[in-house]
Design a protein around this motif. Sequence first.
Motif, PDB file in Angstrom:
ATOM      1  N   ASP A 187       0.814  -1.215   0.000  1.00 27.92           N
ATOM      2  CA  ASP A 187       0.000   0.000   0.000  1.00 27.92           C
ATOM      3  C   ASP A 187       0.852   1.272   0.000  1.00 27.92           C
ATOM      4  O   ASP A 187       0.562   2.211  -0.734  1.00 27.92           O
ATOM      5  N   ARG A 229       2.301   1.769  -3.534  1.00 26.48           N
ATOM      6  CA  ARG A 229       1.264   2.176  -4.494  1.00 26.48           C
ATOM      7  C   ARG A 229       0.805   3.613  -4.250  1.00 26.48           C
ATOM      8  O   ARG A 229       0.619   4.374  -5.179  1.00 26.48           O
ATOM      9  N   ASP A 230       0.615   3.968  -2.973  1.00 28.94           N
ATOM     10  CA  ASP A 230       0.128   5.305  -2.630  1.00 28.94           C
ATOM     11  C   ASP A 230       1.127   6.401  -2.986  1.00 28.94           C
ATOM     12  O   ASP A 230       0.731   7.528  -3.297  1.00 28.94           O
TER      13      ASP A 230
END
Length: 103
Positions: free
Chosen positions: A91, A94-95
């Motif tokens: 995460d 990706r963020d």
Amino acid sequence: MHNLWIPVVAILAVAGLIFGGQAYSEAQRDTHIATAIAEEHQSQTPAELSHSIRVNKGYGVCGDYTLANGETGSFYYNSATKRLALDANADLYRDNCAGVSDS
């Protein structure tokens, strides 16, 4: 005329200290990231970083790494929180790194 040289030399010295300190700080950060990646993978040799890109106004770094055994991957490191993500599917990665390119 010689009184002009004193402020010029002082300004150049201060500029050298500022920019030299910044370069030293970035080198330390990269060394810390390479060591943290190696520790995560239980490797004795620090990882080799490549394609590093600063993100989040300089607080984060996205890039790729290679371990001594040839294993490769992507990473995201937040220098403010000292958090490390070692997978392009994580995460945090990706963020912060999705859509970022080094060009």
